[in-house]
Write an enzyme that holds these catalytic residues in place. Structure first.
Site, PDB file in Angstrom:
ATOM      1  N   SER A 272      13.632  38.293  24.039  1.00  0.00           N
ATOM      2  CA  SER A 272      13.932  38.853  22.709  1.00  0.00           C
ATOM      3  C   SER A 272      13.875  40.366  22.779  1.00  0.00           C
ATOM      4  O   SER A 272      13.015  40.918  23.458  1.00  0.00           O
ATOM      5  CB  SER A 272      12.909  38.413  21.648  1.00  0.00           C
ATOM      6  OG  SER A 272      13.187  39.053  20.406  1.00  0.00           O
TER       7      SER A 272
ATOM      8  N   TYR B 120      13.837  40.339  13.015  1.00  0.00           N
ATOM      9  CA  TYR B 120      12.857  40.020  14.064  1.00  0.00           C
ATOM     10  C   TYR B 120      11.738  39.147  13.489  1.00  0.00           C
ATOM     11  O   TYR B 120      11.428  38.083  14.018  1.00  0.00           O
ATOM     12  CB  TYR B 120      12.293  41.332  14.611  1.00  0.00           C
ATOM     13  CG  TYR B 120      11.317  41.185  15.762  1.00  0.00           C
ATOM     14  CD1 TYR B 120      11.747  40.770  17.015  1.00  0.00           C
ATOM     15  CD2 TYR B 120       9.966  41.500  15.597  1.00  0.00           C
ATOM     16  CE1 TYR B 120      10.858  40.662  18.079  1.00  0.00           C
ATOM     17  CE2 TYR B 120       9.072  41.403  16.655  1.00  0.00           C
ATOM     18  CZ  TYR B 120       9.528  40.987  17.895  1.00  0.00           C
ATOM     19  OH  TYR B 120       8.643  40.884  18.946  1.00  0.00           O
TER      20      TYR B 120
END
Ligand code: UDP
Length: 326
Positions: A76, A146
């Site tokens: 990520s 996020y």
């Protein structure tokens, strides 16, 4: 030989995890799509017979032949400026990517640990943050891509645990630092050290009174290892509770680098959390874990790493091909 799949293997944390599992005698499959990762972080592993690399985006179907014992999902983008540039990719890797890896874990009967974050607490109204606090997140703010992806990651991971009996582990990672952070990823430590080395002003956002608590990477890796080997499926905070303001942190960096550049105050980014400190009671009790490396020692190692990089790295602004990422 036990086999582990590590996603985000070419990134900061992923590459340190590859090193640790190689050291423990595992067969390591590293996976990365190299959007924010860097092959230099794992170049030293390619000559090993028990390391293999797949250039792959985990938000697409993941195929691994043969048996698999463990999965660590660390792919990520992780810095605010990265996930602002690639918001959709950020959402996909922790949602679709986590779904794919949970499916893989179920099919292989592998245990999976997913990398969640202190960002699930948002701009916290509880301090320090305990795992039973549900957070204060703005879903449509710049950090929402996020934060909400990681919250979804936790939800789907618990669902696979509850409904499919998959062995799952969830770590909530607080600010971590160390060698192999990207100098230009926008996070405060590489930003300040880069600025000090280039002789530029140190950019403190807001009035610098916001707090963070910084954990050295080796301590974090030890916590991850212990959590993976434990039988605990609820989320666990791993971080260093030593909390400081960003202004104090700027002073520490000036002292460390022997620089006397001025501090320049800039606007505070939207939804920037005002304070952050992990409550690590659970990690202490369940894993017998606590951080061992204090900030002075960790910062010195990290500074030496940045100083050892080729000079041109210092002056690179951004070399990532983000435009193709979504
Ligand atoms: N920050 C700063 N100057 C910088 C980069 C970051 O003052 O050049 C601040 C940022 O506003 C935040 C803190 O440092 O309050 C930590 O930022 P970082 O991006 O490292 O991580 P975060 O914890 O916010 O995800």
């Amino acid at each position: 030989m036990k086999k582990v799949l590590i996603t985000g293997a070419a990134g900061f944390l992923g590459s340190h995890l590859c090193d640790r599992f190689i050291k423990e005698g595992y067969y390591v499959i590293g996976m990365d799509n190299l959007i924010t990762g860097d092959m230099n972080n794992i170049a030293h592993l390619f000559k090993l017979p028990n390391f293999e690399f797949y250039h792959h985006d985990v938000s697409k179907h993941v195929h691994i032949p043969g048996e698999l014992d463990y999965i660590l999902h660390f792919a990520s983008p992780a810095s605010p400026i990265d996930y602002l540039k690639i918001p959709i990719q950020t959402l996909k890797v922790s949602s679709l990517g986590t779904h794919n890896l949970l499916g893989l874990a179920r099919a292989k009967k592998a245990r999976i640990l997913v990398a969640s974050t202190s960002e699930v607490y948002g701009d916290p109204l509880v301090h320090p943050q305990t795992e039973d606090y549900w957070g204060n997140v703005n879903p449509v703010g710049p950090r929402g891509v996020y934060d909400e992806a990681k919250r979804f990651m936790e939800a789907i991971t618990m669902a696979y645990h509850t409904y499919h009996g998959v062995e799952t582990r969830i770590i909530r990672i607080f600010n971590t630092y160390g060698p192999r952070m990207r100098l230009n990823d926008g996070r405060v430590l590489p930003a300040f050290i880069g600025q000090a080395l280039r002789g530029e002003d140190l950019t403190v956002f807001g009035d610098g009174s916001q707090t963070r608590s910084f954990c050295y990477v080796d301590d974090l890796v030890e916590g991850i290892y212990r959590l993976l080997m434990s039988d605990y499926a609820q989320p666990v905070n791993i971080g260093n509770p030593a909390e400081i303001t960003i202004s104090q942190f700027a002073e520490e960096i000036l002292k460390l680098t022997g620089s006397s550049v001025p501090v320049a105050y800039k606007d505070l980014p939207v939804d920037d959390p005002k304070q952050r400190q992990p409550d690590i009671t659970k990690a202490r009790e369940i894993l017998g874990w606590e951080p061992k490396v204090d900030r002075a020692e960790g910062l010195k190692i990290t500074y030496d790493y940045f100083k050892s990089l080729p000079k041109e790295e210092l002056f690179k602004t951004e070399h990532r091909q983000f435009d193709k990422a979504n």
